[in-house]
Scaffold this motif. Structure first.
Motif, PDB file in Angstrom:
ATOM      1  N   TYR A 212       4.173  13.086  24.186  1.00  0.00           N
ATOM      2  CA  TYR A 212       4.419  14.480  24.560  1.00  0.00           C
ATOM      3  C   TYR A 212       4.669  15.345  23.327  1.00  0.00           C
ATOM      4  CZ  TYR A 212       4.773  12.703  29.323  1.00  0.00           C
ATOM      5  OH  TYR A 212       4.496  12.107  30.529  1.00  0.00           O
ATOM      6  N   SER A 213       5.509  14.876  22.400  1.00  0.00           N
ATOM      7  CA  SER A 213       5.737  15.659  21.185  1.00  0.00           C
ATOM      8  C   SER A 213       4.462  15.745  20.349  1.00  0.00           C
ATOM      9  CB  SER A 213       6.878  15.064  20.356  1.00  0.00           C
ATOM     10  OG  SER A 213       6.531  13.816  19.796  1.00  0.00           O
ATOM     11  N   GLU A 214       3.632  14.708  20.414  1.00  0.00           N
ATOM     12  CA  GLU A 214       2.375  14.734  19.676  1.00  0.00           C
ATOM     13  C   GLU A 214       1.420  15.785  20.229  1.00  0.00           C
ATOM     14  OE1 GLU A 214       1.490  13.461  16.973  1.00  0.00           O
ATOM     15  OE2 GLU A 214       3.014  11.953  16.574  1.00  0.00           O
ATOM     16  N   TYR A 215       1.528  16.083  21.521  1.00  0.00           N
ATOM     17  CA  TYR A 215       0.710  17.160  22.090  1.00  0.00           C
ATOM     18  C   TYR A 215       1.027  18.481  21.385  1.00  0.00           C
ATOM     19  CZ  TYR A 215      -0.791  20.852  25.275  1.00  0.00           C
ATOM     20  OH  TYR A 215      -1.357  21.996  25.796  1.00  0.00           O
ATOM     21  N   PHE A 216       2.327  18.745  21.174  1.00  0.00           N
ATOM     22  CA  PHE A 216       2.737  19.954  20.473  1.00  0.00           C
ATOM     23  C   PHE A 216       2.336  19.901  19.006  1.00  0.00           C
ATOM     24  CE2 PHE A 216       4.839  21.860  23.915  1.00  0.00           C
ATOM     25  CZ  PHE A 216       5.692  20.959  24.556  1.00  0.00           C
ATOM     26  N   LYS A 217       2.552  18.745  18.366  1.00  0.00           N
ATOM     27  CA  LYS A 217       2.335  18.639  16.924  1.00  0.00           C
ATOM     28  C   LYS A 217       0.858  18.732  16.556  1.00  0.00           C
ATOM     29  CE  LYS A 217       4.330  18.239  12.925  1.00  0.00           C
ATOM     30  NZ  LYS A 217       5.314  19.267  12.489  1.00  0.00           N
ATOM     31  N   THR A 218       0.009  18.150  17.358  1.00  0.00           N
ATOM     32  CA  THR A 218      -1.420  18.194  17.070  1.00  0.00           C
ATOM     33  C   THR A 218      -1.941  19.627  17.115  1.00  0.00           C
ATOM     34  OG1 THR A 218      -1.754  15.966  17.950  1.00  0.00           O
ATOM     35  CG2 THR A 218      -3.687  17.382  17.810  1.00  0.00           C
ATOM     36  N   ALA A 219      -1.465  20.386  18.088  1.00  0.00           N
ATOM     37  CA  ALA A 219      -1.912  21.769  18.230  1.00  0.00           C
ATOM     38  C   ALA A 219      -1.247  22.701  17.221  1.00  0.00           C
ATOM     39  CB  ALA A 219      -1.634  22.268  19.643  1.00  0.00           C
ATOM     40  N   CYS A 220      -0.017  22.375  16.827  1.00  0.00           N
ATOM     41  CA  CYS A 220       0.776  23.260  15.961  1.00  0.00           C
ATOM     42  C   CYS A 220       1.428  22.431  14.858  1.00  0.00           C
ATOM     43  CB  CYS A 220       1.836  23.986  16.780  1.00  0.00           C
ATOM     44  SG  CYS A 220       1.175  24.857  18.228  1.00  0.00           S
ATOM     45  N   PRO A 221       0.682  22.060  13.828  1.00  0.00           N
ATOM     46  CA  PRO A 221       1.153  21.085  12.827  1.00  0.00           C
ATOM     47  C   PRO A 221       2.393  21.507  12.044  1.00  0.00           C
ATOM     48  CG  PRO A 221      -1.232  21.381  12.695  1.00  0.00           C
ATOM     49  CD  PRO A 221      -0.718  22.455  13.601  1.00  0.00           C
ATOM     50  N   THR A 222       2.654  22.810  11.899  1.00  0.00           N
ATOM     51  CA  THR A 222       3.803  23.227  11.095  1.00  0.00           C
ATOM     52  C   THR A 222       5.046  23.515  11.927  1.00  0.00           C
ATOM     53  OG1 THR A 222       3.210  25.583  11.140  1.00  0.00           O
ATOM     54  CG2 THR A 222       2.273  24.231   9.353  1.00  0.00           C
ATOM     55  N   ALA A 223       4.956  23.387  13.254  1.00  0.00           N
ATOM     56  CA  ALA A 223       6.099  23.675  14.119  1.00  0.00           C
ATOM     57  C   ALA A 223       6.859  22.389  14.433  1.00  0.00           C
ATOM     58  CB  ALA A 223       5.628  24.330  15.423  1.00  0.00           C
ATOM     59  N   TYR A 224       8.158  22.532  14.667  1.00  0.00           N
ATOM     60  CA  TYR A 224       8.966  21.390  15.109  1.00  0.00           C
ATOM     61  C   TYR A 224       8.471  20.924  16.472  1.00  0.00           C
ATOM     62  CZ  TYR A 224      12.909  20.890  11.874  1.00  0.00           C
ATOM     63  OH  TYR A 224      13.701  20.590  10.796  1.00  0.00           O
ATOM     64  N   SER A 225       8.226  19.617  16.595  1.00  0.00           N
ATOM     65  CA  SER A 225       7.773  19.070  17.873  1.00  0.00           C
ATOM     66  C   SER A 225       8.828  18.198  18.537  1.00  0.00           C
ATOM     67  CB  SER A 225       6.493  18.251  17.667  1.00  0.00           C
ATOM     68  OG  SER A 225       6.724  17.181  16.753  1.00  0.00           O
ATOM     69  N   TYR A 226       9.775  17.679  17.742  1.00  0.00           N
ATOM     70  CA  TYR A 226      10.914  16.942  18.290  1.00  0.00           C
ATOM     71  C   TYR A 226      12.048  17.056  17.276  1.00  0.00           C
ATOM     72  CZ  TYR A 226      10.202  12.870  15.212  1.00  0.00           C
ATOM     73  OH  TYR A 226      10.085  12.041  14.116  1.00  0.00           O
ATOM     74  N   ALA A 227      13.227  16.564  17.620  1.00  0.00           N
ATOM     75  CA  ALA A 227      14.444  16.879  16.869  1.00  0.00           C
ATOM     76  C   ALA A 227      14.395  16.495  15.400  1.00  0.00           C
ATOM     77  CB  ALA A 227      15.643  16.220  17.541  1.00  0.00           C
ATOM     78  N   TYR A 228      13.726  15.401  15.049  1.00  0.00           N
ATOM     79  CA  TYR A 228      13.738  14.938  13.663  1.00  0.00           C
ATOM     80  C   TYR A 228      12.402  15.177  12.951  1.00  0.00           C
ATOM     81  CZ  TYR A 228      18.171  12.799  14.871  1.00  0.00           C
ATOM     82  OH  TYR A 228      19.465  12.609  15.261  1.00  0.00           O
ATOM     83  N   ASP A 229      11.716  16.182  13.381  1.00  0.00           N
ATOM     84  CA  ASP A 229      10.428  16.527  12.787  1.00  0.00           C
ATOM     85  C   ASP A 229      10.619  17.476  11.599  1.00  0.00           C
ATOM     86  OD1 ASP A 229       7.712  16.797  12.434  1.00  0.00           O
ATOM     87  OD2 ASP A 229       7.407  18.125  14.139  1.00  0.00           O
ATOM     88  N   ASP A 230      11.492  17.077  10.650  1.00  0.00           N
ATOM     89  CA  ASP A 230      11.879  17.984   9.573  1.00  0.00           C
ATOM     90  C   ASP A 230      10.843  18.101   8.465  1.00  0.00           C
ATOM     91  OD1 ASP A 230      14.936  18.475  10.235  1.00  0.00           O
ATOM     92  OD2 ASP A 230      14.583  16.324  10.459  1.00  0.00           O
ATOM     93  N   GLY A 231      10.227  16.983   8.099  1.00  0.00           N
ATOM     94  CA  GLY A 231       9.432  16.922   6.882  1.00  0.00           C
ATOM     95  C   GLY A 231       8.314  17.932   6.800  1.00  0.00           C
ATOM     96  N   THR A 232       7.684  18.252   7.924  1.00  0.00           N
ATOM     97  CA  THR A 232       6.535  19.172   7.915  1.00  0.00           C
ATOM     98  C   THR A 232       6.838  20.478   8.639  1.00  0.00           C
ATOM     99  OG1 THR A 232       5.676  18.163   9.957  1.00  0.00           O
ATOM    100  CG2 THR A 232       4.899  17.239   7.863  1.00  0.00           C
ATOM    101  N   SER A 233       8.116  20.742   8.913  1.00  0.00           N
ATOM    102  CA  SER A 233       8.407  21.856   9.820  1.00  0.00           C
ATOM    103  C   SER A 233       9.442  22.844   9.310  1.00  0.00           C
ATOM    104  CB  SER A 233       8.888  21.303  11.175  1.00  0.00           C
ATOM    105  OG  SER A 233       7.979  20.350  11.674  1.00  0.00           O
ATOM    106  N   THR A 234      10.138  22.544   8.215  1.00  0.00           N
ATOM    107  CA  THR A 234      11.136  23.456   7.664  1.00  0.00           C
ATOM    108  C   THR A 234      10.617  24.041   6.358  1.00  0.00           C
ATOM    109  OG1 THR A 234      12.974  22.227   8.644  1.00  0.00           O
ATOM    110  CG2 THR A 234      13.507  23.691   6.820  1.00  0.00           C
ATOM    111  N   PHE A 235      10.778  25.353   6.193  1.00  0.00           N
ATOM    112  CA  PHE A 235      10.274  26.040   5.011  1.00  0.00           C
ATOM    113  C   PHE A 235      11.379  26.862   4.366  1.00  0.00           C
ATOM    114  CE2 PHE A 235       6.819  25.193   7.904  1.00  0.00           C
ATOM    115  CZ  PHE A 235       5.872  24.615   7.066  1.00  0.00           C
TER     116      PHE A 235
END
Length: 298
Positions: A212-235
């Motif tokens: 489910y989180s991968e559905y969000f991440k695949t479509a929106c690679p720079t957005a947080y998709s789950y709680a620990y998705d820090d590496g590619t989502s914080t700027f």
């Protein structure tokens, strides 16, 4: 004479501080490029300065700029499908903040909602920002830094329409019809600790991406998709203003390369958009007037 000089010195100091605070604050420009109205919601974090507004409507192609205090932290989101009932109570189908009015007055977004999150002037004086889908998704949103001086000043957000292909078990629909108006997170839909990153799954080592989180991440690679998705989502960025756009065009999704970007607002601007200008101009004018008066007096 000494008393007058002390008063003048104090006046200069106070005016300089006021001007300095104005310079150090940021301007957030919120733009609605959706084909439908969006009601913005704004929530300040605990212990941070309040904003001049906590919610306002944006018609299609409309923009509104507001001054943001230095060291502010909080969330910004869009509310959709809003209306006022016969008793005068204001509610929204997505992103409702529960205040019963257009102003959110300290209320946060009811999930599912796309969130823009900020901490200004944080560690090492840097701004930290992200777009989060951890609480689900209700509309596309991007954050574009402008006038930045340093940092990983990327555009971030989600340009895709995730409602269109949202998994059926995550769909939030209207009472009539099955068209998805928002896409819930798996945590909200199922309440399972595996999806919520709590209980036995409360650490980065035990809470992993799911289908489910991968559905969000695949479509929106720079957005947080789950709680620990820090590496590619914080700027991070410093000395920047920010443009938050609802339903951005693909041109808004490019990486910034420094300097003022041309992705400001394609809307004409109205509402209280002059508020930021009023704050900035008035502070500078007061400072200039004070100095002129002081030197004339001397």
């Amino acid at each position: 004479m000494a008393k007058h000089q002390s008063s003048i010195a104090l006046l200069i100091t106070l005016s300089f501080i006021s001007s300095f605070d104005s310079i150090q604050s940021a301007t957030f420009t919120l733009t609605n490029q959706c084909t439908y109205p969006v009601w913005t919601g704004l929530l300040s974090g605990a212990g941070t300065p309040p904003l001049p507004t906590t919610g306002f409507p944006l018609q299609p192609s409309q923009s509104n700029s507001i001054p943001i205090p230095s060291s502010w932290s909080g969330r910004i989101w869009g509310r959709t499908l809003c209306s006022t009932d016969s008793t005068g109570r204001f509610t929204c189908v997505t992103g409702d903040c529960g205040s019963g009015t257009v102003e959110c007055n300290g209320g946060g977004a009811a999930p599912p909602a796309t969130l823009a999150e900020f901490t200004l002037n944080g560690a090492n004086g840097m701004d930290f920002y992200d777009v989060s889908l951890v609480d689900g998704y209700n509309l596309p949103m991007t954050v574009v830094p402008q006038g930045e001086s340093s940092g990983n000043c990327n555009v971030t957000g989600c340009v895709a329409d995730l409602n269109r292909n949202c998994p059926s078990e995550l769909r939030l629909t209207m009472t009539t019809g099955d068209e998805s108006v928002a896409c819930r997170s798996a945590c909200e839909a199922f309440g399972d600790p595996m999806y919520c990153c709590n209980g036995a799954y409360s650490t980065p080592q035990t809470c992993n991406p799911t289908s489910y989180s991968e559905y969000f991440k695949t479509a929106c690679p720079t957005a947080y998709s789950y709680a620990y998705d820090d590496g590619t989502s914080t700027f991070t960025c410093s000395a920047a203003n920010y443009v938050i756009t609802f339903c951005p065009t693909p041109a808004n999704s490019r990486k910034t390369t420094g300097g003022n970007q041309s992705t400001q607002s394609s809307g004409s601007g109205s509402g209280s958009g002059s508020l930021a200008n009023a704050f900035g101009v008035s502070s500078v004018a007061v400072f200039a007037f004070t100095l002129t008066s002081v030197w004339s007096f001397l």
